[in-house]
Each structure stands twice: as structure tokens, then as C-alpha cells.
Design a protein around this motif. Sequence first.
Motif, PDB file in Angstrom:
ATOM      1  N   HIS A   1      -8.794   5.527   8.384  1.00  0.00           N
ATOM      2  CA  HIS A   1      -8.634   5.047   6.999  1.00  0.00           C
ATOM      3  C   HIS A   1      -9.973   4.968   6.273  1.00  0.00           C
ATOM      4  O   HIS A   1      -9.997   4.600   5.104  1.00  0.00           O
TER       5      HIS A   1
ATOM      6  N   TYR B   1     -11.827   1.662   3.896  1.00  0.00           N
ATOM      7  CA  TYR B   1     -10.361   1.507   3.883  1.00  0.00           C
ATOM      8  C   TYR B   1      -9.723   2.095   2.626  1.00  0.00           C
ATOM      9  O   TYR B   1      -8.657   1.662   2.190  1.00  0.00           O
TER      10      TYR B   1
ATOM     11  N   LEU C   1      -5.779   1.332   2.295  1.00  0.00           N
ATOM     12  CA  LEU C   1      -5.360  -0.015   2.681  1.00  0.00           C
ATOM     13  C   LEU C   1      -5.982  -1.066   1.769  1.00  0.00           C
ATOM     14  O   LEU C   1      -5.377  -2.101   1.498  1.00  0.00           O
TER      15      LEU C   1
ATOM     16  N   GLN D   1      -4.095  -3.013  -1.226  1.00  0.00           N
ATOM     17  CA  GLN D   1      -2.625  -2.919  -1.166  1.00  0.00           C
ATOM     18  C   GLN D   1      -2.049  -4.342  -1.081  1.00  0.00           C
ATOM     19  O   GLN D   1      -2.728  -5.278  -0.664  1.00  0.00           O
TER      20      GLN D   1
ATOM     21  N   LEU E   1       1.552  -4.618   3.451  1.00  0.00           N
ATOM     22  CA  LEU E   1       0.730  -4.215   4.603  1.00  0.00           C
ATOM     23  C   LEU E   1       1.307  -4.794   5.892  1.00  0.00           C
ATOM     24  O   LEU E   1       1.438  -4.103   6.905  1.00  0.00           O
TER      25      LEU E   1
ATOM     26  N   SER F   1      -3.788  -8.033   7.324  1.00  0.00           N
ATOM     27  CA  SER F   1      -3.191  -7.810   6.006  1.00  0.00           C
ATOM     28  C   SER F   1      -3.894  -8.646   4.940  1.00  0.00           C
ATOM     29  O   SER F   1      -4.160  -8.163   3.837  1.00  0.00           O
TER      30      SER F   1
END
Lengths: 194, 407
Positions: free
Chosen positions: A130, A134, A143, A146, A151, A186
Motif C-alpha cells: 500500500h 498508505y 488506506l 478512508q 477499513l 483502522s
Amino acid sequence: MQLLSVVQAVVLMGAVFAAAPAVYAQIAPQRLALCAACHGADGNSRLKGIPSLAAQPKLFLENQLVLIREGMRDIPVMKGSLDGVSDAEITALAKYYAEKTLAPVPTDKDAEVFARGGKLAEGMRCGICHLPTYLGREQIPRLAGQREDYLLHSMQQFKNNKAVGRDSNMTASVYGVSDQDLNDISYYLARLMR
Amino acid sequence: MKNYLRTISGLGLALAFSMSAQAQTAAPAAAPAPPPAWKQGMPESMAKSTLAPLPGKLVATKAADVPIDKIKLPPGFKVEVWADGIPGGRAIAEGENGKYYVGTRALGRIYEVTDNGKERTSRIVVDKLNQPTAAYKDGALYVVAIDKVLRFDGIAKNPNATPVDLTAKFNFPPLPHHNWKYVAFGPDGKFYVPFGAPCNICELPTAEYSQIRRYNADGSGMEVLATGVRNSVGFDWHPVTKELWFSNHGRDWMGDDTPNDTMHRLKLKANYGFPHCHEGKIPDPDVKKANACAGVEPPAALMGPHAATMGVKFYTGDMFPAEYKNVLFNARKGSWNRTQRIGFDVVTVRTDANGNNAKVEPFMTGFMNPADQSWWGRPAYLHQMKDGSLLVSDEQNGVIYRVTYKK
């Protein structure tokens, strides 16, 4: 899962019609309105459990749209919504959302959870694919920034072997990781602004 | 210390590793959680690497958009785009009356391509399958997914044949990673299928992975022919010796040059080394065992580190020059876990009469430019047509090339 009321959707639809530039002529106007109803007219989701599409890599969006159209990636609320959509329109949709700007991340921040999540993500080598920022690339999703709830949901799907149709490298990558760890990762990723 | 299979989160499946669990919070179960498969075998020195699997493409590419002029072949050989519009097309099985069955991987479809000698048309036979591939025998199409086996009887005459579900009889193991299957019927009429290891490197969660097996066509009579095979995605039988030769992917994250992907000859019940030993001589640095390479069958040829050695075909036709008779062709899909790309081509493997002293040489190249590391195509699967031409699937562009020769 929350959905917009018909009234809200229709209002959004009008806004989207006005905003759609000519270069996206391959996209049927009613399609953008349908996407906007959940993912936001600007690709920023304001709904629980629904991912933002803005600023995701174009190829990632294109691949996922195909997998959802084919029913390979099973998202009940989207079932049928991409039936018969051509490859060319899917590519245009992917480009449309890839070029949108991601809204600012949540401002609340528990420094301890954030730091723990960051350390976990680094230790699990998430950044190899990623990228260390990220931001994702090509077929690999962004990511950073998000929605946190999405996530977590997505990683739990991989963990529970429910991510059929998606990359099997990732399918195997979160086996055995605790829910608490997934939660903290997350939390961290959702608050990363790049 | 060796870990044994545990149940995680009620899945009834888990990857067990010999490495100790990393600094993660343990799952509620008594045993500590294993490290994720993705991290497995990744040394600290690779923590800052950004090597990642290459992006596939799931939308159709038109023949006109394929830069076919970039493909290079030996003098006298020609290449054309034989079929297009098959996103992710990999496996090719020949049926009857000019019909070919093409399995796509992520897209989950089996296409039927009909060749009238001038042009090709296609239709979808079945879709929404988990990485399906195809084989054909005695008028029946066998569609084989990670978790399903379907037989379409008499499909040449009845395009809408209802499939017979043989899934329960074949009883495949469930884990998806490295379990797309290369399948074919052998000269003995049996159905051959490998099962990859569901990880980069690990102790196997259960014994049914990293094997090559054969079955009777109806799924009965299963035999394990080989073990310790990490991920074989191509095989064929030598036209003279009838020996099975199979390709095998080496592990990742051991550096640019170690270990090689390999080509092997099948010795019944032999161990090919996974996870403890690579190339028959390199002990694994992560999954350790005393005398790791003792009794491990060595490879017949080294196919290049991370090159992704895929489809295997011995050439038996009359179209190509005599020097290609009985020569092994191998599609190498191309590397990702390597700082300098390798593969992205079709090579020949020539050996002496005893199958020794293998020599690997380029045959079909131009899909990757070593100077700037750019790439545009990934040859994956080979099929010899009745006229002696060679079909090559390009999984990246979802097209099939036909290679012909004329003096």
C-alpha cells in the motif's frame, strides 16, 4: 446500513447532472446519481460502513467495479446496480472518482490508539504494497483517510475468508490478527492525511 | 518449536507456522496468533521494500490496442492476435469442431472461443466461479475452480448442457492462495492437478497442500504423486519418455537471486522440498529443519528467480523446424518480487537424451523492456494446435496469440 431517502437522492442527482463534465460522456447520468446516493457526489462517503471512492487509484476502482458487476465481489446493497454496464463506462467511472479530492480526516485523535495502530501497520508490512504513505497504487487501494468503519469491515472480511474475488495475497494477510488490532489499525489509517 | 493447526475465529482453517508469533496481541484462543501469511518469511531487511504483485487488468483489450510489433521471435516465426476480449484469460483447453475453452482467473468466467478458420467468436459458458480453469476429455468440458468441479457433457452438440457437479467427489482443500489449478488429462486418461502452498513460506496447515495428485475422471481413486511442490502452474508429458515435467514457483522475499523457479521431472512419491528446501539444495532460512535437503528431488532446470514459470508444453507438431521437436516450451509470466524484472517471455528448455543438462533459451520476448523496466504483457499458458501452431495466452491483455512458422 443507512441509505439516503429518495428525496435526498433526487436532490443529489440534480447536483450531479450539473457537475458532470463532458469528458465523462461515457457515464450514464443516472449512474453517477446512483453512486452518489451512498458514496457522496464528490466520492466522499458520509454514511456508516460505506467507503469513500475519492482519490482511490483508478485501477483499483476499475477492478472492484468489474468484480462487483460480475457478482464475484458480493455486496448485497449493490446487487444488480452495475448490471450491463460496459467496460468502457466502468473505466470512465473509475477515472471520475480517482480524480476527486478526499475530504479532510476526522480531527478527534486519541494519540495512544493512533500510535499503536501505526506501529501495528508498520509491523505487519502494510506499507510494502500500500506504500509507506498508505496512498495505495494501481490495483492496491489507498488506506490513508478512508472511513474507519469501512477499513475495519474490509479487514474483517479478509480475516473471515469472505473476500472472494479479491487478491489472495491480501486474503491471507490478516488471518490470526485480533479484532482489537484491526480496530487500532483502522483508527490510525482513517486519521492519516496525506 | 513447531506450531500445529489451530482454529481461528471459527473459520476451521488457519495457517500454522514454525516462526514464533510476532508482537501482536494474542487472539482469545490459548495459543498465540500466527503471523499473517503475507509477512511470513519477510526479513527485517525487506521491511522497507515496496515490491508488490503486479496489477492485473479486468476490462477487455481490443486486438488493435495490443502492441504486437514489440514481440520478438526467431527468424521465420510469426505472431498474430488470435482471440481478444477475454479479460484475464489464462487456461486454454481444446474441444471439438474448432471450439476452445478459456478460463479467466479473477473475472471468474469460462469462455468458449469458436474458430471457423478465419476468425474467432466467443461466448461465456459459465461465470461467477472462483478462479476457474478448463480441461476437455471424451466430449466433456471439465471446469475446475478453487472450490468446484463441473463437467459439461456433450457440450459440442449441446451448448446449454447442464453441468454435473463433481465437487464433493474431488474434495479439494479450501484455502485459495496459490490454488488456481493447472489441470490436464494424462496419457493414462487420469486427471492431474496440483495444490499450491497457501502461503509464501510456512509449515502447511494440513498435508493436502503443495502436492500433485491424479484422480480418475469421475473424481474417484485419488493418488498423491508428489509432495513439497510449492506452486506448480504448468505441466506436460514428455512425448517419448512419457515422464511428467512440471513448473514450480520458488518462494519470495529471499532476495533478487534466490531461489530460482524450477522445472522438475515427476518421480513417483518424491519430495520436492517445500517448505524446508529450495532448488534441492538451499535450506529455508525461516522454516528450518535438520538436513533440510536430505532426500529432496533436485530440479531438472532452473527457470530464473521469481520469473513466474507457468504453462509447459512439449512441442510435437510438424509446423516448427525439426530442432523444436519434443522441446519443452515454458511461459514465464514475469517477476514482481525482484528489483530487476525477469521473465515476461516464452522460453525453450532443451536437454540431452536423458533429460539432463538443461539449457533455457528465449523464444518469444518483447513484453518487457529491461532498459526502463516497463512491461505490457504476461504470457501464461501454452497450447499446441492441430496444425502445429502454438497458442500463447497473455493474461494481462486478455488475448491469445497464435505463433506460426513458415520457411
